[in-house]
Design a protein around this motif. Structure first.
Motif, PDB file in Angstrom:
ATOM      1  N   ALA A  31       6.345 -28.414 -72.642  1.00  0.00           N
ATOM      2  CA  ALA A  31       6.793 -26.869 -72.926  1.00  0.00           C
ATOM      3  C   ALA A  31       7.336 -25.647 -71.632  1.00  0.00           C
ATOM      4  O   ALA A  31       7.605 -25.255 -71.513  1.00  0.00           O
ATOM      5  CB  ALA A  31       5.442 -26.231 -72.773  1.00  0.00           C
ATOM      6  N   VAL A  32       6.744 -26.985 -69.806  1.00  0.00           N
ATOM      7  CA  VAL A  32       7.551 -26.370 -69.113  1.00  0.00           C
ATOM      8  C   VAL A  32       8.609 -27.734 -68.468  1.00  0.00           C
ATOM      9  O   VAL A  32       8.817 -28.173 -68.263  1.00  0.00           O
ATOM     10  CB  VAL A  32       6.220 -26.638 -68.432  1.00  0.00           C
ATOM     11  CG1 VAL A  32       7.028 -27.370 -66.654  1.00  0.00           C
ATOM     12  CG2 VAL A  32       4.981 -26.115 -68.236  1.00  0.00           C
TER      13      VAL A  32
ATOM     14  N   SER B 229       8.641 -21.140 -74.988  1.00  0.00           N
ATOM     15  CA  SER B 229       8.781 -21.944 -74.498  1.00  0.00           C
ATOM     16  C   SER B 229       7.372 -22.873 -74.558  1.00  0.00           C
ATOM     17  O   SER B 229       7.508 -23.824 -73.575  1.00  0.00           O
ATOM     18  CB  SER B 229       7.820 -20.605 -73.086  1.00  0.00           C
ATOM     19  OG  SER B 229       6.607 -19.956 -73.457  1.00  0.00           O
ATOM     20  N   LEU B 230       6.835 -22.533 -75.155  1.00  0.00           N
ATOM     21  CA  LEU B 230       5.867 -23.875 -75.817  1.00  0.00           C
ATOM     22  C   LEU B 230       6.715 -25.160 -76.767  1.00  0.00           C
ATOM     23  O   LEU B 230       5.419 -25.821 -77.432  1.00  0.00           O
ATOM     24  CB  LEU B 230       4.300 -23.197 -76.684  1.00  0.00           C
ATOM     25  CG  LEU B 230       4.230 -22.133 -75.880  1.00  0.00           C
ATOM     26  CD1 LEU B 230       2.932 -21.160 -76.895  1.00  0.00           C
ATOM     27  CD2 LEU B 230       2.679 -22.949 -75.098  1.00  0.00           C
TER      28      LEU B 230
ATOM     29  N   ASP C 220       1.353 -23.607 -69.611  1.00  0.00           N
ATOM     30  CA  ASP C 220       2.836 -23.541 -69.772  1.00  0.00           C
ATOM     31  C   ASP C 220       2.948 -21.633 -68.751  1.00  0.00           C
ATOM     32  O   ASP C 220       3.909 -21.197 -67.919  1.00  0.00           O
ATOM     33  CB  ASP C 220       3.046 -22.721 -71.125  1.00  0.00           C
ATOM     34  CG  ASP C 220       4.604 -22.691 -71.165  1.00  0.00           C
ATOM     35  OD1 ASP C 220       5.743 -22.666 -70.403  1.00  0.00           O
ATOM     36  OD2 ASP C 220       4.547 -21.211 -72.342  1.00  0.00           O
TER      37      ASP C 220
ATOM     38  N   ASN D 177      10.430 -21.977 -67.514  1.00  0.00           N
ATOM     39  CA  ASN D 177       9.991 -21.647 -67.302  1.00  0.00           C
ATOM     40  C   ASN D 177      10.495 -21.244 -65.963  1.00  0.00           C
ATOM     41  O   ASN D 177       9.704 -20.340 -64.666  1.00  0.00           O
ATOM     42  CB  ASN D 177       8.339 -22.455 -67.231  1.00  0.00           C
ATOM     43  CG  ASN D 177       7.898 -22.544 -67.894  1.00  0.00           C
ATOM     44  OD1 ASN D 177       8.006 -23.019 -69.307  1.00  0.00           O
ATOM     45  ND2 ASN D 177       7.272 -21.889 -68.257  1.00  0.00           N
TER      46      ASN D 177
END
Length: 449
Positions: A30-31, A231-232, A263, A35
Motif C-alpha cells: 500500500a505504501v 492508495s490501498l 497507509d 503516498n
C-alpha cells in the motif's frame, strides 16, 4: 469448481506469511510512490487539510471494506486472482475478470518500475553530491530522462524485485518488508524532524492540518475518493494474492484495519515532510512529479547537510517503490506458477525479464528517444498508465465488490464477520462501493467531473 470457502493450504503449500509478516507485506504494498509524491501533490492542489479529511473518511468508508473483500477472496480461493475466483464460483466469467487484475499488475509494474528507477538514480546522485553541483534541476532531470540511462535503472529495479520474489513468501517477500518498512519509518521520522525545524515550516504544517472547507469542490471529493481507493493497492490483485498466503487463524478484519492505519500514517508523515519543506523555501507543493525531481532537490540543495537529507529522501522513495513493486510482481508470478507449473524461481525471473522488456519503451518515452511517438497525444508510458490506472483498476475493484457482495454467499464466513458488522459490510459492497468506484471510473475517463 466448488462454490465454497476452501480455507485450504496456500497455493505453494507450506510457504505462507506469518501474522506480522502479512501486515508488513500488505503495508509495503500500500505504501508506494503514491503516498510520497502523489498524495502531497493532490493535497496541495485540492484544498490541504480539508482534502486530507475527505481522504480519511473515504479510506474508512470505502477503502477498508473493499480491502477486506479482496483479501477474503484470496484466502478463500487460495490461488492467483484468476484461480481464486474460479475456485469460489462455478461461473467461469469471474476467472476472466480475475485475469484482468493480473494483466493490470503486469502493465503497472512495467512503467512503475521506470519511476522506481528514477528514485534509485536520484538517491545515487544525492549521496555523491553530483545532484547539487548545478542549480538547473529541471535541466538535470530532462537530461537524465531523455537518455538511455533509465533503461539501466529499470533493469536494476526488476533484478532486485525478481530476486526478492524468487526467494519465496516467508524467506523473500516477508523478510524484505520486515526490514524495509521499519527502515522507511525511521527515515520518515528523521526527515520530518529536519523539515519541522526549518525556518517558516509551521506555515506548511498549518496548510496541511488546518481545514479550509471553502477550498473543497466536487472534483476534489472525487480525487480524494480515488486516492483512498488506489492508495490501498486495490483492484490490481496484490491484496487478493497476498490474501492467498494468509493463515486461517489470522483475523482479516484486524489486518485490514492495521493496513489502513499504516497507509494513513505514512501518508501523514509524508505530508509533514513535503509541506513544511515547501513552505520553508517558498515552493509550490502542487506540481506533480516535478515536485519530487525538480522542486525538492532545490530545497535540499539550499539547506544545511542537504546532500545527506536529499539522499535519505530518495532512499525513502526507492524503498516505497520497491516494496510495492514486489507485491505487483507476485501477482503474475503466482499465475505463471499455476498456469505452466513452473518453479517459483523460474516464474519470478522469467516474469521479471518479460516486464523489463515491456517497460523499455516506457523508460525511453518520458522525454527520451521514443517521446515523439504518440497515440491520441499520449506516449507509450502515458498509454500504459492510462489503460491500467483508469480502466483495469476500477474494473478490478468493481469486480471484487460485486463478487463478494452478490455472487459468493460465504464471504462473511471467510471474512470472520457476523451480525451487524457483516450486514454493514455487505451493504457497503452491494450499494456504496460500486457507485463510488463507478464515479472514479467515469471521472478518470473524463466523462464525469
Amino acid at each position: 469448481m466448488s462454490n465454497q470457502s476452501s480455507g485450504g493450504q496456500p497455493p505453494t503449500g507450506a510457504d505462507h506469511f506469518s501474522r506480522s509478516g502479512f501486515i508488513f507485506a500488505a503495508i509495503g504494498s500500500a505504501v508506494g510512490l503514491g503516498n510520497m509524491w502523489k498524495f502531497p501533490y493532490i493535497t496541495g492542489k485540492y484544498g490541504g487539510a480539508a482534502f486530507f479529511l475527505l481522504f480519511v473518511i473515504f479510506l474508512v468508508l470505502v477503502g477498508l471494506p473493499v480491502l477486506l473483500a479482496e483479501m477474503t477472496i484470496g484466502r478463500g480461493g487460495r490461488g492467483s486472482a484468476y484461480t481464486s475466483f474460479r475456485n469460489l464460483s462455478k461461473v467461469k466469467v469471474w476467472g476472466t475478470f480475475g485475469f484482468l487484475a493480473i494483466l493490470g499488475a503486469f502493465m503497472i509494474l512495467s512503467f512503475y518500475g521506470v519511476v522506481a528507477g528514477w528514485t534509485l538514480h536520484y538517491a545515487f546522485l544525492s549521496f555523491t553530491g553530483s545532484l547539487f553541483s548545478s542549480s538547473d534541476y529541471g535541466g538535470t532531470f530532462a537530461s537524465f530522462s531523455g537518455s538511455y540511462v533509465p533503461v539501466f535503472w529499470l533493469l536494476v529495479v526488476m533484478v532486485l524485485t525478481g530476486w526478492v520474489v524468487a526467494r519465496g513468501i516467508s524467506g523473500g517477500i516477508e523478510k524484505f518488508n520486515k526490514i524495509l518498512i521499519p527502515a522507511l519509518l525511521v527515515i520518515l521520522l528523521v526527515l520530518m524532524g529536519r523539515a519541522l525545524t526549518l525556518p517558516g515550516a509551521m506555515e506548511g504544517v498549518r496548510f496541511f492540518l488546518k481545514p479550509d472547507f471553502s477550498k473543497l469542490t466536487a472534483e476534489s471529493a472525487l480525487v480524494a475518493l480515488g486516492h483512498a481507493f488506489f492508495s490501498l493497492s486495490l483492484g490490481m490483485g496484490t491484496m487478493l494474492t497476498y490474501g492467498a498466503y494468509v493463515d486461517r487463524r489470522q483475523s482479516l478484519g484486524g489486518a485490514a484495519a492495521a493496513i489502513g492505519l499504516g497507509d494513513l500514517f505514512y501518508a501523514l508523515l509524508a505530508g509533514m515532510i513535503i509541506f513544511p519543506t515547501s513552505a520553508a523555501f517558498a515552493l509550490k507543493a502542487d506540481q506533480g512529479p516535478s515536485l519530487i525531481f525538480v522542486v525538492l532537490p532545490a530545497a535540499f540543495g539550499a539547506m544545511p547537510y542537504g546532500t545527506f537529507f536529499g539522499g535519505l529522501f530518495f532512499v525513502l522513495l526507492a524503498i516505497a517503490a520497491l516494496t510495492s513493486a514486489v507485491s505487483l510482481l507476485e501477482v503474475p508470478v503466482i499465475y505463471a506458477m499455476e498456469k505452466w507449473k513452473l518453479a517459483r524461481t523460474k516464474a519470478a525471473w522469467g516474469t521479471a525479464a518479460l516486464i523489463f522488456l515491456v517497460g523499455i519503451p516506457s523508460a525511453l518515452s518520458v522525454g527520451g528517444p521514443l517521446s515523439r511517438f504518440t497515440l491520441g497525444g499520449k506516449t507509450y508510458f502515458d498509454l500504459l498508465d492510462f489503460a491500467a490506472s483508469n480502466v483495469l483498476l476500477p474494473v478490478g475493484g468493481l469486480v471484487v465488490t460485486l463478487f463478494t457482495g452478490y455472487a459468493w454467499k460465504k464471504a462473511g464466513e471467510e471474512a470472520g464477520l457476523t451480525g451487524p458488522l457483516y450486514r454493514i459490510w455487505l451493504f457497503v459492497l452491494r450499494y456504496v462501493a460500486p457507485v463510488m468506484i463507478l464515479l472514479i471510473f467515469l471521472y478518470s475517463l473524463g466523462l464525469f467531473g
